[in-house]
Scaffold this motif. Structure first.
Motif, PDB file in Angstrom:
ATOM      1  N   HIS A   2      -3.883  11.176  13.892  1.00  0.00           N
ATOM      2  CA  HIS A   2      -2.637  10.438  13.698  1.00  0.00           C
ATOM      3  C   HIS A   2      -1.769  11.065  12.608  1.00  0.00           C
ATOM      4  CE1 HIS A   2      -4.317   7.282  16.241  1.00  0.00           C
ATOM      5  NE2 HIS A   2      -3.160   6.662  16.183  1.00  0.00           N
ATOM      6  N   ILE A   3      -2.390  11.676  11.620  1.00  0.00           N
ATOM      7  CA  ILE A   3      -1.618  12.376  10.590  1.00  0.00           C
ATOM      8  C   ILE A   3      -0.876  13.560  11.220  1.00  0.00           C
ATOM      9  CG2 ILE A   3      -1.804  13.808   8.518  1.00  0.00           C
ATOM     10  CD1 ILE A   3      -4.159  11.988   7.671  1.00  0.00           C
ATOM     11  N   ASP A   4      -1.578  14.269  12.104  1.00  0.00           N
ATOM     12  CA  ASP A   4      -0.965  15.429  12.768  1.00  0.00           C
ATOM     13  C   ASP A   4       0.004  15.007  13.870  1.00  0.00           C
ATOM     14  OD1 ASP A   4      -2.453  17.114  11.162  1.00  0.00           O
ATOM     15  OD2 ASP A   4      -4.077  17.336  12.626  1.00  0.00           O
ATOM     16  N   ASN A   5      -0.269  13.855  14.493  1.00  0.00           N
ATOM     17  CA  ASN A   5       0.536  13.402  15.632  1.00  0.00           C
ATOM     18  C   ASN A   5       0.882  11.922  15.468  1.00  0.00           C
ATOM     19  OD1 ASN A   5       0.098  15.917  17.466  1.00  0.00           O
ATOM     20  ND2 ASN A   5      -1.987  15.274  16.913  1.00  0.00           N
ATOM     21  N   PRO A   6       1.829  11.599  14.593  1.00  0.00           N
ATOM     22  CA  PRO A   6       2.174  10.193  14.356  1.00  0.00           C
ATOM     23  C   PRO A   6       2.700   9.529  15.629  1.00  0.00           C
ATOM     24  CG  PRO A   6       3.152  11.640  12.695  1.00  0.00           C
ATOM     25  CD  PRO A   6       2.632  12.519  13.786  1.00  0.00           C
ATOM     26  N   ARG A   7       2.379   8.245  15.799  1.00  0.00           N
ATOM     27  CA  ARG A   7       2.912   7.481  16.925  1.00  0.00           C
ATOM     28  C   ARG A   7       3.080   6.020  16.520  1.00  0.00           C
ATOM     29  NH1 ARG A   7      -2.088  10.654  17.455  1.00  0.00           N
ATOM     30  NH2 ARG A   7      -3.664   9.447  18.586  1.00  0.00           N
ATOM     31  N   ASP A   8       3.594   5.247  17.435  1.00  0.00           N
ATOM     32  CA  ASP A   8       3.921   3.852  17.146  1.00  0.00           C
ATOM     33  C   ASP A   8       2.698   2.979  17.395  1.00  0.00           C
ATOM     34  OD1 ASP A   8       5.168   1.475  16.621  1.00  0.00           O
ATOM     35  OD2 ASP A   8       6.236   1.376  18.531  1.00  0.00           O
ATOM     36  N   ASP A   9       1.803   2.919  16.416  1.00  0.00           N
ATOM     37  CA  ASP A   9       0.609   2.092  16.548  1.00  0.00           C
ATOM     38  C   ASP A   9       0.152   1.653  15.158  1.00  0.00           C
ATOM     39  OD1 ASP A   9      -0.831   4.281  15.438  1.00  0.00           O
ATOM     40  OD2 ASP A   9      -1.244   5.099  17.427  1.00  0.00           O
ATOM     41  N   LEU A  10      -0.910   0.864  15.122  1.00  0.00           N
ATOM     42  CA  LEU A  10      -1.378   0.304  13.857  1.00  0.00           C
ATOM     43  C   LEU A  10      -1.928   1.367  12.916  1.00  0.00           C
ATOM     44  CD1 LEU A  10      -3.230  -3.106  14.443  1.00  0.00           C
ATOM     45  CD2 LEU A  10      -1.612  -2.544  12.630  1.00  0.00           C
ATOM     46  N   THR A  11      -2.550   2.396  13.452  1.00  0.00           N
ATOM     47  CA  THR A  11      -3.117   3.428  12.592  1.00  0.00           C
ATOM     48  C   THR A  11      -2.019   4.161  11.830  1.00  0.00           C
ATOM     49  OG1 THR A  11      -5.022   3.708  14.073  1.00  0.00           O
ATOM     50  CG2 THR A  11      -4.563   5.500  12.536  1.00  0.00           C
ATOM     51  N   THR A  12      -0.980   4.581  12.531  1.00  0.00           N
ATOM     52  CA  THR A  12       0.133   5.252  11.862  1.00  0.00           C
ATOM     53  C   THR A  12       0.820   4.296  10.890  1.00  0.00           C
ATOM     54  OG1 THR A  12       0.491   6.772  13.703  1.00  0.00           O
ATOM     55  CG2 THR A  12       2.357   6.403  12.218  1.00  0.00           C
ATOM     56  N   TYR A  13       0.935   3.027  11.275  1.00  0.00           N
ATOM     57  CA  TYR A  13       1.544   2.032  10.384  1.00  0.00           C
ATOM     58  C   TYR A  13       0.781   1.952   9.070  1.00  0.00           C
ATOM     59  CZ  TYR A  13       2.453  -2.631   8.471  1.00  0.00           C
ATOM     60  OH  TYR A  13       2.746  -3.683   7.641  1.00  0.00           O
ATOM     61  N   LEU A  14      -0.554   1.905   9.132  1.00  0.00           N
ATOM     62  CA  LEU A  14      -1.356   1.807   7.918  1.00  0.00           C
ATOM     63  C   LEU A  14      -1.262   3.078   7.081  1.00  0.00           C
ATOM     64  CD1 LEU A  14      -4.502  -0.006   9.353  1.00  0.00           C
ATOM     65  CD2 LEU A  14      -2.906  -0.926   7.661  1.00  0.00           C
ATOM     66  N   LEU A  15      -1.167   4.229   7.741  1.00  0.00           N
ATOM     67  CA  LEU A  15      -1.037   5.489   7.006  1.00  0.00           C
ATOM     68  C   LEU A  15       0.274   5.547   6.223  1.00  0.00           C
ATOM     69  CD1 LEU A  15      -2.433   7.954   9.692  1.00  0.00           C
ATOM     70  CD2 LEU A  15      -3.396   7.566   7.411  1.00  0.00           C
ATOM     71  N   ASN A  16       1.305   4.889   6.740  1.00  0.00           N
ATOM     72  CA  ASN A  16       2.611   4.912   6.083  1.00  0.00           C
ATOM     73  C   ASN A  16       2.846   3.708   5.178  1.00  0.00           C
ATOM     74  OD1 ASN A  16       3.331   7.311   7.377  1.00  0.00           O
ATOM     75  ND2 ASN A  16       4.116   6.222   9.175  1.00  0.00           N
ATOM     76  N   ALA A  17       1.995   2.695   5.271  1.00  0.00           N
ATOM     77  CA  ALA A  17       2.208   1.448   4.525  1.00  0.00           C
ATOM     78  C   ALA A  17       2.047   1.670   3.027  1.00  0.00           C
ATOM     79  CB  ALA A  17       1.220   0.389   5.002  1.00  0.00           C
ATOM     80  N   GLU A  18       2.741   0.833   2.272  1.00  0.00           N
ATOM     81  CA  GLU A  18       2.658   0.899   0.811  1.00  0.00           C
ATOM     82  C   GLU A  18       2.225  -0.440   0.251  1.00  0.00           C
ATOM     83  OE1 GLU A  18       6.257   2.286  -0.916  1.00  0.00           O
ATOM     84  OE2 GLU A  18       6.070   4.318  -0.067  1.00  0.00           O
ATOM     85  N   LEU A  19       1.481  -0.354  -0.825  1.00  0.00           N
ATOM     86  CA  LEU A  19       1.030  -1.545  -1.548  1.00  0.00           C
ATOM     87  C   LEU A  19       1.387  -1.334  -3.009  1.00  0.00           C
ATOM     88  CD1 LEU A  19      -0.498  -4.151  -0.763  1.00  0.00           C
ATOM     89  CD2 LEU A  19      -2.594  -3.044  -1.511  1.00  0.00           C
ATOM     90  N   GLN A  20       2.219  -2.224  -3.536  1.00  0.00           N
ATOM     91  CA  GLN A  20       2.665  -2.121  -4.923  1.00  0.00           C
ATOM     92  C   GLN A  20       3.302  -0.756  -5.202  1.00  0.00           C
ATOM     93  OE1 GLN A  20      -0.903  -3.078  -7.083  1.00  0.00           O
ATOM     94  NE2 GLN A  20      -0.781  -5.250  -6.579  1.00  0.00           N
ATOM     95  N   GLY A  21       4.109  -0.297  -4.232  1.00  0.00           N
ATOM     96  CA  GLY A  21       4.878   0.927  -4.414  1.00  0.00           C
ATOM     97  C   GLY A  21       4.127   2.219  -4.161  1.00  0.00           C
ATOM     98  N   ARG A  22       2.884   2.139  -3.706  1.00  0.00           N
ATOM     99  CA  ARG A  22       2.096   3.353  -3.439  1.00  0.00           C
ATOM    100  C   ARG A  22       1.468   3.264  -2.057  1.00  0.00           C
ATOM    101  NH1 ARG A  22      -2.115   4.278  -8.146  1.00  0.00           N
ATOM    102  NH2 ARG A  22      -2.448   6.139  -6.841  1.00  0.00           N
ATOM    103  N   LYS A  23       1.317   4.430  -1.427  1.00  0.00           N
ATOM    104  CA  LYS A  23       0.617   4.442  -0.147  1.00  0.00           C
ATOM    105  C   LYS A  23      -0.813   3.949  -0.327  1.00  0.00           C
ATOM    106  CE  LYS A  23       3.121   7.748   2.691  1.00  0.00           C
ATOM    107  NZ  LYS A  23       2.995   8.924   3.591  1.00  0.00           N
ATOM    108  N   LEU A  24      -1.352   3.349   0.730  1.00  0.00           N
ATOM    109  CA  LEU A  24      -2.697   2.802   0.646  1.00  0.00           C
ATOM    110  C   LEU A  24      -3.714   3.891   0.328  1.00  0.00           C
ATOM    111  CD1 LEU A  24      -2.799   0.441   3.780  1.00  0.00           C
ATOM    112  CD2 LEU A  24      -1.998  -0.055   1.452  1.00  0.00           C
ATOM    113  N   GLU A  25      -4.695   3.536  -0.468  1.00  0.00           N
ATOM    114  CA  GLU A  25      -5.790   4.461  -0.729  1.00  0.00           C
ATOM    115  C   GLU A  25      -6.500   4.808   0.587  1.00  0.00           C
ATOM    116  OE1 GLU A  25      -6.678   5.945  -3.520  1.00  0.00           O
ATOM    117  OE2 GLU A  25      -5.024   5.007  -4.621  1.00  0.00           O
TER     118      GLU A  25
END
Length: 424
Positions: A228-251
């Motif tokens: 998913h990092i190499d091939n982003p798409r519209d799904d929950l995995t890509t969403y979590l990879l791009n999501a931020e918590l308190q201004g930072r990407k998720l660990e």
């Protein structure tokens, strides 16, 4: 550091090391001698039929104890289960699957599978991240495909008079849905079933064996994440990879743990609910015939199936030594939260042990209580409703082929694992 580097071998190695650093208790697999003082929720008798055991304990020992798993408690009254579920001051959620291994305290407040393993205040934001994917509107977009898939599963039964409704129907429905939501290959569905069973069953395995099994799951998930990092798409995995918590990407461990949760919980709970509902209808012709004649009653009946055959029992760990509701709990004791037992408490429900498919008032707790109430409840309800609608439309006449051949999962998520039905 590139995004790919964040999900390198060092992540899996650190997870293994943390798991191995946890406390391991003695493994006991002897048959239960007394359910009040020596219970085991993976004992064959419990797996086959826990309800008489729960009813007996509720009368004579409402909070049972066992030395197995390093010490564990089992409340059986609704009021006790509810009180513990809401009490985040005295009970931690950093580990929610009872086993002979307790993850280290350092995992709190995040835990290994956020948000279900998270404590406040971290839990609030971690849960909030997932809510948009599980609204009624978002779930409704999955319904058409789910219905078509259910029909295709039944199409495959053509020419047969006996099918395994657990393995050939119930299991595949949530597997397809969650794989689609996560953006995972549908052809990997058989792997998902083994991942579920390895995670939730086999809890008496050694720490090393459980690490090996979890590593197989983690390796698979990391491969999907890197793709998913190499091939982003519209799904929950890509969403979590791009999501931020308190201004930072998720660990990375947060992303991996949450995907782990969505895959395991998203499959086993609905697999179990669909199977248990079909089992009930197969052995109860009056209820089956009424639902076929009155399909508009199904949403009400479905809630009753969720109450009576609630699949999920969660767990907590005691934070500190304390005297709680008449018992002396020790720090790091497990506490099981059997929502199925709470749902059958006569003090809370009229005719609690009966299946009343037209029950109008039904405030069951099949989806849990407190801050960890199931974030995917709308999805689970849709899958269960569609699975039953399609089955009853296509196969209105069915029965148990061999009641003795039905087997049930021996874990904290209970449902039929084999369910041979005679159809037509």
């Amino acid at each position: 550091m590139t995004a790919d580097d964040r999900f390198g071998d060092d992540l899996e190695q650190s997870r293994r090391e943390r798991f191995l650093s946890g406390y391991q208790s003695e493994i006991v697999t002897d048959p239960v001698s007394d359910w009040a003082t020596d219970f085991s929720h993976v004992d064959p008798a419990w797996a086959a039929d826990p309800y008489p055991i729960q009813d007996d304990l509720r009368q004579r020992c409402p909070i049972a104890h066992t030395d197995r798993f390093g010490g564990a408690w089992l409340p059986t009254r609704y009021e006790d289960v509810s009180a513990i579920a809401y009490d985040t001051e005295h009970f931690t959620s950093r580990a929610i699957i009872v086993s002979n291994v307790r993850p280290p305290k350092e995992l709190a407040p995040v835990g290994g599978a956020p948000p279900i393993s998270s404590d406040p205040p971290f839990h609030h934001d971690a849960r909030k991240l997932l809510l948009p994917a599980f609204t009624k509107t978002a779930v409704s977009r999955q319904e058409e495909g789910t219905r078509a898939f259910c029909h295709s599963l039944i199409d495959a039964f053509e020419g047969r008079d006996v099918v395994d409704a657990a393995r050939e129907y119930a299991k595949h429905i949530p597997t397809r849905v969650i794989a689609d939501m996560l953006g995972f290959p549908q052809e990997d569905s058989e792997k998902f079933g083994s991942f579920v069973e390895n995670a939730l069953e086999n809890i008496n395995a050694s720490r090393e064996e459980r690490v090996e099994r979890f590593t197989k799951l983690s390796d698979y998930l990391l491969a999907q994440i890197r793709d998913h990092i190499d091939n982003p798409r519209d799904d929950l995995t890509t969403y979590l990879l791009n999501a931020e918590l308190q201004g930072r990407k998720l660990e990375p461990a947060h992303v991996l743990g949450t995907i782990n949760l969505l895959l395991i919980a998203g499959i086993d709970t609905t697999w179990s609910s669909v199977g248990a509902s079909l089992w009930h209808l197969a052995k109860t012709p009056a209820d089956r015939e009424r639902l076929v004649a009155e399909p508009e009653l199904l949403p009400t009946a479905m809630e009753e199936f969720l109450r009576v055959y609630a699949p999920v029992t969660m767990a907590r760990l005691v934070k500190e030594d304390m005297h709680w509701n008449g018992v002396d709990m020790k720090a790091e004791d497990w506490v099981l939260l059997p929502f199925p037992a709470a749902n059958r408490d006569p003090a809370q429900f009229d005719r609690a042990g009966e299946v009343v498919i037209d029950r109008e008032v039904n405030r069951h707790v099949a989806f849990g209580l407190g801050i960890h109430r199931c974030v995917g409840s709308h999805l689970a309800r849709m899958e269960l409703r569609v699975a039953l609608e399609v089955w009853l439309e296509r196969i209105p006449d069915f029965s148990l082929h061999d009641p003795e051949a039905v087997t049930w999962a021996a874990s904290q998520v209970r449902g039929p694992r084999t369910l041979p039905l005679r159809i037509g």
